[in-house]
Design a protein around this motif. Structure first.
Motif, PDB file in Angstrom:
ATOM      1  N   MET A   1     -14.651  38.184  38.928  1.00  0.00           N
ATOM      2  CA  MET A   1     -13.352  38.785  38.703  1.00  0.00           C
ATOM      3  C   MET A   1     -13.049  38.961  37.222  1.00  0.00           C
ATOM      4  O   MET A   1     -11.968  39.370  36.843  1.00  0.00           O
ATOM      5  N   THR A   2     -13.963  38.609  36.359  1.00  0.00           N
ATOM      6  CA  THR A   2     -13.730  38.681  34.923  1.00  0.00           C
ATOM      7  C   THR A   2     -14.401  39.907  34.334  1.00  0.00           C
ATOM      8  O   THR A   2     -15.545  40.205  34.638  1.00  0.00           O
ATOM      9  N   ALA A   3     -13.670  40.628  33.479  1.00  0.00           N
ATOM     10  CA  ALA A   3     -14.277  41.748  32.763  1.00  0.00           C
ATOM     11  C   ALA A   3     -14.908  41.238  31.486  1.00  0.00           C
ATOM     12  O   ALA A   3     -14.311  40.471  30.746  1.00  0.00           O
ATOM     13  N   THR A   4     -16.151  41.649  31.220  1.00  0.00           N
ATOM     14  CA  THR A   4     -16.803  41.330  29.953  1.00  0.00           C
ATOM     15  C   THR A   4     -16.430  42.424  28.966  1.00  0.00           C
ATOM     16  O   THR A   4     -16.832  43.572  29.108  1.00  0.00           O
ATOM     17  N   LEU A   5     -15.616  42.082  28.001  1.00  0.00           N
ATOM     18  CA  LEU A   5     -15.030  43.096  27.134  1.00  0.00           C
ATOM     19  C   LEU A   5     -15.990  43.549  26.049  1.00  0.00           C
ATOM     20  O   LEU A   5     -16.819  42.790  25.561  1.00  0.00           O
ATOM     21  N   ARG A   6     -15.804  44.806  25.682  1.00  0.00           N
ATOM     22  CA  ARG A   6     -16.632  45.382  24.635  1.00  0.00           C
ATOM     23  C   ARG A   6     -16.353  44.693  23.300  1.00  0.00           C
ATOM     24  O   ARG A   6     -17.234  44.478  22.481  1.00  0.00           O
ATOM     25  N   THR A   7     -15.093  44.344  23.081  1.00  0.00           N
ATOM     26  CA  THR A   7     -14.717  43.576  21.888  1.00  0.00           C
ATOM     27  C   THR A   7     -13.889  42.392  22.340  1.00  0.00           C
ATOM     28  O   THR A   7     -13.064  42.521  23.234  1.00  0.00           O
ATOM     29  N   THR A   8     -14.110  41.245  21.760  1.00  0.00           N
ATOM     30  CA  THR A   8     -13.360  40.049  22.138  1.00  0.00           C
ATOM     31  C   THR A   8     -12.641  39.473  20.926  1.00  0.00           C
ATOM     32  O   THR A   8     -13.250  39.226  19.889  1.00  0.00           O
ATOM     33  N   LYS A   9     -11.336  39.272  21.059  1.00  0.00           N
ATOM     34  CA  LYS A   9     -10.560  38.693  19.968  1.00  0.00           C
ATOM     35  C   LYS A   9     -10.666  37.177  20.025  1.00  0.00           C
ATOM     36  O   LYS A   9     -10.606  36.573  21.090  1.00  0.00           O
ATOM     37  N   ARG A  10     -10.774  36.549  18.872  1.00  0.00           N
ATOM     38  CA  ARG A  10     -10.900  35.093  18.836  1.00  0.00           C
ATOM     39  C   ARG A  10      -9.578  34.411  19.134  1.00  0.00           C
ATOM     40  O   ARG A  10      -9.535  33.360  19.749  1.00  0.00           O
ATOM     41  N   THR A  11      -8.491  35.006  18.661  1.00  0.00           N
ATOM     42  CA  THR A  11      -7.179  34.411  18.865  1.00  0.00           C
ATOM     43  C   THR A  11      -6.292  35.393  19.603  1.00  0.00           C
ATOM     44  O   THR A  11      -6.026  36.490  19.106  1.00  0.00           O
ATOM     45  N   LEU A  12      -5.838  35.007  20.779  1.00  0.00           N
ATOM     46  CA  LEU A  12      -4.941  35.859  21.550  1.00  0.00           C
ATOM     47  C   LEU A  12      -3.501  35.619  21.133  1.00  0.00           C
ATOM     48  O   LEU A  12      -3.084  34.469  20.928  1.00  0.00           O
ATOM     49  N   ASP A  13      -2.729  36.695  21.020  1.00  0.00           N
ATOM     50  CA  ASP A  13      -1.294  36.570  20.826  1.00  0.00           C
ATOM     51  C   ASP A  13      -0.626  37.123  22.070  1.00  0.00           C
ATOM     52  O   ASP A  13      -0.422  38.329  22.206  1.00  0.00           O
ATOM     53  N   LEU A  14      -0.321  36.247  23.007  1.00  0.00           N
ATOM     54  CA  LEU A  14       0.414  36.631  24.208  1.00  0.00           C
ATOM     55  C   LEU A  14       1.716  35.848  24.306  1.00  0.00           C
ATOM     56  O   LEU A  14       2.144  35.402  25.376  1.00  0.00           O
ATOM     57  N   GLY A  15       2.335  35.675  23.131  1.00  0.00           N
ATOM     58  CA  GLY A  15       3.650  35.046  23.076  1.00  0.00           C
ATOM     59  C   GLY A  15       3.654  33.658  23.658  1.00  0.00           C
ATOM     60  O   GLY A  15       2.803  32.820  23.325  1.00  0.00           O
ATOM     61  N   PRO A  16       4.584  33.373  24.587  1.00  0.00           N
ATOM     62  CA  PRO A  16       4.702  32.022  25.148  1.00  0.00           C
ATOM     63  C   PRO A  16       3.687  31.718  26.245  1.00  0.00           C
ATOM     64  O   PRO A  16       3.641  30.595  26.736  1.00  0.00           O
ATOM     65  N   ALA A  17       2.885  32.705  26.647  1.00  0.00           N
ATOM     66  CA  ALA A  17       1.892  32.472  27.707  1.00  0.00           C
ATOM     67  C   ALA A  17       0.812  31.512  27.213  1.00  0.00           C
ATOM     68  O   ALA A  17       0.289  31.669  26.114  1.00  0.00           O
ATOM     69  N   VAL A  18       0.481  30.515  28.013  1.00  0.00           N
ATOM     70  CA  VAL A  18      -0.486  29.503  27.581  1.00  0.00           C
ATOM     71  C   VAL A  18      -1.717  29.407  28.475  1.00  0.00           C
ATOM     72  O   VAL A  18      -2.793  29.004  28.017  1.00  0.00           O
ATOM     73  N   GLU A  19      -1.592  29.765  29.766  1.00  0.00           N
ATOM     74  CA  GLU A  19      -2.731  29.676  30.667  1.00  0.00           C
ATOM     75  C   GLU A  19      -2.424  30.411  31.955  1.00  0.00           C
ATOM     76  O   GLU A  19      -1.304  30.904  32.162  1.00  0.00           O
ATOM     77  N   LEU A  20      -3.428  30.496  32.810  1.00  0.00           N
ATOM     78  CA  LEU A  20      -3.259  31.046  34.147  1.00  0.00           C
ATOM     79  C   LEU A  20      -3.304  29.908  35.153  1.00  0.00           C
ATOM     80  O   LEU A  20      -4.027  28.933  34.959  1.00  0.00           O
ATOM     81  N   VAL A  21      -2.546  30.053  36.235  1.00  0.00           N
ATOM     82  CA  VAL A  21      -2.505  29.012  37.254  1.00  0.00           C
ATOM     83  C   VAL A  21      -2.626  29.656  38.636  1.00  0.00           C
ATOM     84  O   VAL A  21      -2.043  30.717  38.883  1.00  0.00           O
ATOM     85  N   SER A  22      -3.387  29.055  39.533  1.00  0.00           N
ATOM     86  CA  SER A  22      -3.548  29.612  40.873  1.00  0.00           C
ATOM     87  C   SER A  22      -2.317  29.291  41.720  1.00  0.00           C
ATOM     88  O   SER A  22      -1.743  28.202  41.626  1.00  0.00           O
ATOM     89  N   LYS A  23      -1.941  30.248  42.551  1.00  0.00           N
ATOM     90  CA  LYS A  23      -0.722  30.099  43.336  1.00  0.00           C
ATOM     91  C   LYS A  23      -0.836  29.060  44.439  1.00  0.00           C
ATOM     92  O   LYS A  23       0.159  28.435  44.811  1.00  0.00           O
ATOM     93  N   GLU A  24      -2.044  28.871  44.987  1.00  0.00           N
ATOM     94  CA  GLU A  24      -2.180  27.979  46.132  1.00  0.00           C
ATOM     95  C   GLU A  24      -2.248  26.512  45.735  1.00  0.00           C
ATOM     96  O   GLU A  24      -1.464  25.692  46.217  1.00  0.00           O
ATOM     97  N   GLU A  25      -3.175  26.176  44.846  1.00  0.00           N
ATOM     98  CA  GLU A  25      -3.410  24.759  44.545  1.00  0.00           C
ATOM     99  C   GLU A  25      -3.106  24.386  43.103  1.00  0.00           C
ATOM    100  O   GLU A  25      -3.297  23.230  42.709  1.00  0.00           O
ATOM    101  N   GLY A  26      -2.647  25.350  42.319  1.00  0.00           N
ATOM    102  CA  GLY A  26      -2.236  25.046  40.953  1.00  0.00           C
ATOM    103  C   GLY A  26      -3.367  24.813  39.978  1.00  0.00           C
ATOM    104  O   GLY A  26      -3.167  24.166  38.941  1.00  0.00           O
ATOM    105  N   HIS A  27      -4.564  25.311  40.275  1.00  0.00           N
ATOM    106  CA  HIS A  27      -5.668  25.186  39.329  1.00  0.00           C
ATOM    107  C   HIS A  27      -5.352  25.974  38.067  1.00  0.00           C
ATOM    108  O   HIS A  27      -4.873  27.108  38.131  1.00  0.00           O
ATOM    109  N   ARG A  28      -5.649  25.384  36.918  1.00  0.00           N
ATOM    110  CA  ARG A  28      -5.316  26.013  35.645  1.00  0.00           C
ATOM    111  C   ARG A  28      -6.573  26.457  34.912  1.00  0.00           C
ATOM    112  O   ARG A  28      -7.612  25.806  34.994  1.00  0.00           O
ATOM    113  N   GLN A  29      -6.466  27.546  34.191  1.00  0.00           N
ATOM    114  CA  GLN A  29      -7.592  28.064  33.421  1.00  0.00           C
ATOM    115  C   GLN A  29      -7.072  28.869  32.235  1.00  0.00           C
ATOM    116  O   GLN A  29      -5.899  29.261  32.205  1.00  0.00           O
TER     117      GLN A  29
END
Length: 419
Positions: A1-29
């Motif tokens: 489910m992951t796209a391998t990007l042509r260019t990858t930024k070392r530091t993401l600026d997505l404001g207050p977003a810190v991680e992704l969490v799964s809706k069912e069991e709350g796994h974080r990544q």
């Protein structure tokens, strides 16, 4: 489910977003262009560390959704980068509609005023901002119409290429209002669910394509929270007691709930109770059917309705809609195509707002909910009107028109009016 990007930024600026969490069991990544958890295979959504957010800081912001950037997964300078600047649409006090529906007070959140005349401009703007951070270069989507318009327009404004996939049976107006932006518009011989499966395949094959509602879906869907933010701010920083939301994939309804909850948790509004009600067309009502049967899963259906913008037979967020509606004490109903058309006409003749079929579903469902005793007539109610009627003229064609055709004389006009 992951796209391998042509260019990858070392530091993401997505404001207050810190991680992704799964809706069912709350796994974080970590934050990434992924939409399904590899741990429990449930949808991913954005988790935040908001810090301190104040009303006065929001109120000083621009007159678009970026006034809420401290609550969204977008870069800190998002408003400085060319975008369609959606949001801050009007909240109309609809007293004549309220009387017709048998409700004490009704507000209409009129999102027809967005750049491409639907709420989809909100979610696409957030998706594009995140996609840029992840290094994508092409904006893409499968769409039932409104999203096609929004993606094509946002890509043009940003100077990106776009790839838009639509069912070939889409309303002519929505096809034209996508094609005008001169991106790659592809009509597919199939319904939306067929188009969506094709998009998922193409997203995996094209590393620099950001499919807004596929590989960057967690960020895209957060844009719907701005409807809740605006409604609360426009009501004087309070949550409405009842809100009726149309259901397609179901994402909008769940994110409106998330927006109201976040405002309460941050102390921006009082923790007052609210009920969320869902609206579907009978010809594509899998979530309504599941609710009525008391199920916690949704059985896919083959869509057959004039409300094509809601015609998603296998709604990704259907089970989560059921969770929200049950938790808030709301309900879900569906209405026939005839009722949809009457809902369009009722809103037009009472409040001067011409909505597309999805809005007709919302109004007609509100009427049905009142008649069934499910909407409290004494509680303040908000109806979400998510798209412009000029996009679905075929729904009312042949049902409305001139009262009469007369010679160019005052007597002829008076005679016609007297009939």
């Amino acid at each position: 489910m992951t796209a391998t990007l042509r260019t990858t930024k070392r530091t993401l600026d997505l404001g207050p977003a810190v991680e992704l969490v799964s809706k069912e069991e709350g796994h974080r990544q970590p934050l990434a262009p992924e939409f399904v958890s590899a741990e429990d295979f449930s949808p991913l959504e954005v988790a935040y560390d908001f810090g301190r957010v104040r009303r006065e800081d929001i109120e000083k912001g621009p007159r678009n959704i970026w006034r809420y950037k401290s609550l969204l997964p977008v870069p800190s300078n998002v408003e400085e980068i060319p975008n369609t600047e959606p949001g801050c649409t009007r909240l109309v006090r609809a007293d004549r509609l309220a009387k017709a529906l048998g409700l004490k007070r009704v507000w209409v959140k009129d999102d027809t005023g967005n750049p491409t005349h639907s709420f989809k401009d909100r979610v696409v703007a957030v998706a594009l901002a995140a996609a840029r951070e992840f290094g994508f270069e092409v904006l893409a989507c499968p769409s039932t119409g409104n999203l096609a318009n929004a993606v094509a327009a946002a890509a043009a404004r940003a100077g990106w290429e776009s790839v838009v996939l639509i069912p070939k049976t889409l309303e002519r107006a929505k096809i034209l209002t996508t094609a005008v932006y001169d991106g790659a518009l592809i009509a597919v011989d199939g319904n939306y669910d067929d188009v969506n499966r094709l998009a998922t395949q193409l997203a995996a094959e094209n590393e620099n394509w950001a499919f807004v509602n596929v590989n960057v879906r967690p960020y895209y869907s957060e844009g719907s929270k701005t409807l809740a933010f605006e409604v609360a701010e426009q009501l004087g920083w309070r949550r409405p007691q009842q809100i009726v939301v149309p259901i397609a994939s179901g994402s909008q309804l769940t994110k409106v709930d998330k927006g109201f909850r976040e405002l309460g948790e941050l102390g921006l509004v009082e923790q007052s109770p609210y009920k969320i009600f869902g609206a579907q067309a009978t010809g594509c009502s899998p979530v309504s059917a599941a609710f009525r049967a008391g199920h916690d899963v949704v059985q896919p259906v083959k869509p057959d309705t004039i409300a094509r913008s809601l015609a998603i037979g296998n709604p990704a967020d259907g089970p989560y809609v059921l969770d929200v509606v049950n938790r808030t004490g709301g309900s879900i109903e569906d209405v026939s195509d005839e009722e949809v058309v009457e809902g369009i006409r009722l809103l037009a003749r009472t409040e001067g707002i011409f909505t597309e079929t999805a809005g007709g579903v919302t109004v007609a469902t509100a009427k049905k909910l009142v008649e069934a005793g499910k909407l409290n007539p004494d509680e303040e109610t908000v109806l979400l009107i998510t798209g412009d009627g000029l996009k679905t003229l075929d729904a009312v064609e042949g049902k409305i028109g001139p009262r009469a055709t007369v010679p160019a004389s005052a007597d002829a006009v008076r005679e016609a009016l007297a009939k």
